[in-house]
Write an enzyme that holds these catalytic residues in place. Structure first.
Site, PDB file in Angstrom:
ATOM      1  N   ASP A   1       0.825  -1.046   0.017  1.00 58.00           N
ATOM      2  CA  ASP A   1       0.086  -0.051  -0.034  1.00 58.00           C
ATOM      3  C   ASP A   1       1.035   1.094  -0.045  1.00 58.00           C
ATOM      4  O   ASP A   1       1.532   1.367   0.860  1.00 58.00           O
ATOM      5  CB  ASP A   1      -0.909   0.031   1.338  1.00 58.00           C
ATOM      6  CG  ASP A   1      -1.899   1.127   1.241  1.00 58.00           C
ATOM      7  OD1 ASP A   1      -2.845   1.043   0.671  1.00 58.00           O
ATOM      8  OD2 ASP A   1      -1.336   2.309   1.744  1.00 58.00           O
TER       9      ASP A   1
ATOM     10  N   TYR B   1       2.968   9.812  -0.640  1.00 58.32           N
ATOM     11  CA  TYR B   1       4.265   9.227  -0.037  1.00 58.32           C
ATOM     12  C   TYR B   1       5.476   9.654  -0.612  1.00 58.32           C
ATOM     13  O   TYR B   1       6.623   9.312   0.043  1.00 58.32           O
ATOM     14  CB  TYR B   1       3.912   7.740   0.420  1.00 58.32           C
ATOM     15  CG  TYR B   1       2.620   7.378   1.032  1.00 58.32           C
ATOM     16  CD1 TYR B   1       1.832   8.405   1.875  1.00 58.32           C
ATOM     17  CD2 TYR B   1       2.333   6.078   1.247  1.00 58.32           C
ATOM     18  CE1 TYR B   1       0.749   7.939   2.466  1.00 58.32           C
ATOM     19  CE2 TYR B   1       1.157   5.581   1.546  1.00 58.32           C
ATOM     20  CZ  TYR B   1       0.352   6.880   2.484  1.00 58.32           C
ATOM     21  OH  TYR B   1      -0.598   6.243   3.229  1.00 58.32           O
TER      22      TYR B   1
ATOM     23  N   LYS C   1      -2.763   5.861  -4.363  1.00 58.19           N
ATOM     24  CA  LYS C   1      -3.885   6.569  -4.033  1.00 58.19           C
ATOM     25  C   LYS C   1      -3.875   8.068  -4.734  1.00 58.19           C
ATOM     26  O   LYS C   1      -2.671   8.486  -4.768  1.00 58.19           O
ATOM     27  CB  LYS C   1      -4.188   6.889  -2.513  1.00 58.19           C
ATOM     28  CG  LYS C   1      -3.733   5.701  -1.776  1.00 58.19           C
ATOM     29  CD  LYS C   1      -3.985   6.247  -0.299  1.00 58.19           C
ATOM     30  CE  LYS C   1      -3.699   4.718   0.358  1.00 58.19           C
ATOM     31  NZ  LYS C   1      -2.287   4.741   0.710  1.00 58.19           N
TER      32      LYS C   1
ATOM     33  N   HIS D   1      -7.500   9.419  -1.955  1.00 54.92           N
ATOM     34  CA  HIS D   1      -6.831   9.428  -0.670  1.00 54.92           C
ATOM     35  C   HIS D   1      -7.868  10.067   0.556  1.00 54.92           C
ATOM     36  O   HIS D   1      -8.120   9.683   1.605  1.00 54.92           O
ATOM     37  CB  HIS D   1      -5.710  10.206  -0.711  1.00 54.92           C
ATOM     38  CG  HIS D   1      -4.687   9.845   0.328  1.00 54.92           C
ATOM     39  ND1 HIS D   1      -3.318   9.718   0.131  1.00 54.92           N
ATOM     40  CD2 HIS D   1      -4.664   9.484   1.463  1.00 54.92           C
ATOM     41  CE1 HIS D   1      -2.695   9.407   0.974  1.00 54.92           C
ATOM     42  NE2 HIS D   1      -3.559   9.042   2.058  1.00 54.92           N
TER      43      HIS D   1
HETATM   44  P1  NDP Z   1       1.017   1.568  11.657  1.00 56.83           P
HETATM   45  O1  NDP Z   1      -0.078   1.431  12.830  1.00 56.83           O
HETATM   46  O2  NDP Z   1       1.007   0.458  10.721  1.00 56.83           O
HETATM   47  O3  NDP Z   1       2.064   1.518  12.726  1.00 56.83           O
HETATM   48  C1  NDP Z   1       3.511   1.809  12.016  1.00 56.83           C
HETATM   49  C2  NDP Z   1       4.400   2.235  13.267  1.00 56.83           C
HETATM   50  O4  NDP Z   1       4.488   1.045  14.344  1.00 56.83           O
HETATM   51  C3  NDP Z   1       5.770   2.231  12.969  1.00 56.83           C
HETATM   52  O5  NDP Z   1       6.512   3.222  13.611  1.00 56.83           O
HETATM   53  C4  NDP Z   1       6.446   0.914  13.290  1.00 56.83           C
HETATM   54  O6  NDP Z   1       7.870   1.473  13.659  1.00 56.83           O
HETATM   55  C5  NDP Z   1       5.754   0.553  14.530  1.00 56.83           C
HETATM   56  N1  NDP Z   1       5.657  -1.157  14.528  1.00 56.83           N
HETATM   57  C6  NDP Z   1       5.225  -1.765  13.246  1.00 56.83           C
HETATM   58  N2  NDP Z   1       5.243  -2.980  13.499  1.00 56.83           N
HETATM   59  C7  NDP Z   1       5.525  -3.318  14.972  1.00 56.83           C
HETATM   60  C8  NDP Z   1       5.718  -4.184  15.973  1.00 56.83           C
HETATM   61  N3  NDP Z   1       5.385  -5.495  15.500  1.00 56.83           N
HETATM   62  N4  NDP Z   1       6.041  -3.803  17.347  1.00 56.83           N
HETATM   63  C9  NDP Z   1       6.129  -2.571  17.430  1.00 56.83           C
HETATM   64  N5  NDP Z   1       6.085  -1.444  16.679  1.00 56.83           N
HETATM   65  C10 NDP Z   1       5.844  -1.743  15.408  1.00 56.83           C
HETATM   66  O7  NDP Z   1       0.994   3.108  11.027  1.00 56.83           O
HETATM   67  P2  NDP Z   1       0.860   3.444   9.486  1.00 56.83           P
HETATM   68  O8  NDP Z   1       0.546   5.061   9.866  1.00 56.83           O
HETATM   69  O9  NDP Z   1       2.227   3.376   9.036  1.00 56.83           O
HETATM   70  O10 NDP Z   1      -0.320   2.860   8.782  1.00 56.83           O
HETATM   71  C11 NDP Z   1      -0.165   1.702   7.990  1.00 56.83           C
HETATM   72  C12 NDP Z   1      -0.182   2.114   6.617  1.00 56.83           C
HETATM   73  O11 NDP Z   1      -1.583   2.518   6.364  1.00 56.83           O
HETATM   74  C13 NDP Z   1       0.623   3.076   6.222  1.00 56.83           C
HETATM   75  O12 NDP Z   1       1.875   2.630   6.021  1.00 56.83           O
HETATM   76  C14 NDP Z   1       0.170   3.497   4.725  1.00 56.83           C
HETATM   77  O13 NDP Z   1       0.324   2.555   3.717  1.00 56.83           O
HETATM   78  C15 NDP Z   1      -1.476   3.444   5.279  1.00 56.83           C
HETATM   79  N6  NDP Z   1      -1.939   4.681   5.794  1.00 56.83           N
HETATM   80  C16 NDP Z   1      -3.011   5.523   5.138  1.00 56.83           C
HETATM   81  C17 NDP Z   1      -3.428   6.451   5.265  1.00 56.83           C
HETATM   82  C18 NDP Z   1      -4.537   7.174   4.397  1.00 56.83           C
HETATM   83  O14 NDP Z   1      -4.915   8.314   4.527  1.00 56.83           O
HETATM   84  N7  NDP Z   1      -5.411   6.404   3.823  1.00 56.83           N
HETATM   85  C19 NDP Z   1      -2.865   7.333   6.511  1.00 56.83           C
HETATM   86  C20 NDP Z   1      -1.939   6.536   7.007  1.00 56.83           C
HETATM   87  C21 NDP Z   1      -1.424   5.323   6.832  1.00 56.83           C
HETATM   88  P3  NDP Z   1       9.293   0.726  12.723  1.00 56.83           P
HETATM   89  O15 NDP Z   1       8.771   1.159  11.135  1.00 56.83           O
HETATM   90  O16 NDP Z   1      10.152   1.387  13.317  1.00 56.83           O
HETATM   91  O17 NDP Z   1       9.141  -0.767  12.962  1.00 56.83           O
END
Ligand code: NDP
Length: 282
Positions: free
Chosen positions: A48, A53, A78, A111
């Site tokens: 995704d 981004y 998106k 988006h």
């Molecule tokens: P997430 O809820 O997926 O959390 C990501 C964060 O959690 C990162 O900082 C990561 O750190 C940490 N993390 C991941 N796995 C673990 C784990 N097993 N244990 C502890 N910490 C963990 O947040 P996102 O906001 O990234 O959402 C996911 C996806 O959704 C995005 O990447 C994007 O593709 C989409 N999105 C869409 C939006 C929209 O408006 N449509 C808005 C926001 C996101 P690290 O990388 O350091 O491991």
């Protein structure tokens, strides 16, 4: 219930979409190829991204480096707020597939609705055209409330296949999820882990996780799957990619589901879809 990382949901137009994918928000373009290649090697089949981004190029490179054939993967991107409107959506689509170096998308999403501009119907008509032409297999929306979807349904032909919304135990959006189910639109959780911060330190979540010998993140992802929600957790770390994918060998009891349900506090970590209009070009 889902049994493996390659399990798919069937969208309302028959297209199959992996129930657990990999998100790349905030991954810098020059690290994205590495992350996407690792994720695909870990077994993820769905990626995704979004034009905003600014890492579609890296996503495409990671896909090619993985050696997995394009048709085995599911790619979502998106259209950004600045590109709402019929012609500008078609142009934004062309720019995205050029950066990704693919000739079709599996899923293309609006988006944000940007209600102030009132152009999402026009934008949707362009997405319907792309779908008819076969360059996009399914179209959907993101951050749409029921009212925005009602407007689309009253003016357009295609029911969105998914609505990608902020969804996690602090913001369970039960009413919107029930509405989406009634319209045969899949809910897809963004920030499924609430960005991995305080939520994962919650004591009741830790207790549930310990019971199953799993981490809080795994328990939260499993909670989403058992609610029939598509998830796309993001991480730049290989061990977390594996951890987040390892959620198919246990099932939360209804009691533990209810414990996680009780964490809801209608708390958004992202913007409000009714007012968010950054970069809008009305
Ligand atoms: P997430 O809820 O997926 O959390 C990501 C964060 O959690 C990162 O900082 C990561 O750190 C940490 N993390 C991941 N796995 C673990 C784990 N097993 N244990 C502890 N910490 C963990 O947040 P996102 O906001 O990234 O959402 C996911 C996806 O959704 C995005 O990447 C994007 O593709 C989409 N999105 C869409 C939006 C929209 O408006 N449509 C808005 C926001 C996101 P690290 O990388 O350091 O491991």
């Amino acid at each position: 219930m889902y049994k493996s990382l390659s399990d798919k949901v069937v969208l309302n137009n028959g297209v199959k979409m992996p129930v657990l994918g990999f998100g790349v928000f905030k991954v810098p373009d020059d690290d994205t190829a590495r992350c996407v290649e690792l994720a695909i090697r870990t077994g993820y089949e769905s990626i995704d991204t979004a034009a905003i981004y600014q890492n579609e190029r890296g996503v495409g490179e990671g896909i090619r480096n993985s050696g997995v054939p394009r048709e085995k993967l599911f790619i979502t991107t998106k259209v950004w707020n600045a590109d709402h409107g019929f012609e500008s959506t078609l142009e934004a689509f062309s720019a995205s597939i050029k950066k990704l170096r693919v000739d079709y998308l599996d899923l293309y999403l609006i988006h944000w609705p940007v209600p102030r501009c009132d152009k999402f119907v026009e934008t949707w008509k362009a997405m319907e055209k792309l779908c008819r032409e076969g360059v996009v297999r399914a179209i959907g929306v993101s951050n749409f409330n029921a009212g925005h979807i009602d407007e689309l349904l009253s003016k357009c032909e295609t029911v969105p296949a998914v609505n990608q919304i902020e969804l996690h135990p602090w913001l369970s959006q039960n009413d919107l999820c029930a509405y989406l189910k009634s319209k045969k639109i899949f809910a897809e959780a963004w920030s499924p882990l609430a960005r991995g911060g305080e939520l994962l330190k919650d004591q009741s979540l830790l207790l549930v996780a310990n019971k199953y010998g799993k981490t809080p993140a795994q328990v939260v992802l499993r909670w989403h799957l058992q609610r029939d929600v598509i998830v796309i957790p993001k991480t730049i770390h290989q061990e977390r990619m594996a951890q987040n994918a390892d959620v198919f060998d246990f099932a939360l009891s209804s009691e533990d589901m209810a414990t996680i349900d009780r964490l809801n506090k209608d708390h958004r970590i992202g913007p409000d879809p009714d007012t968010f209009d950054i970069d809008a070009n009305c």
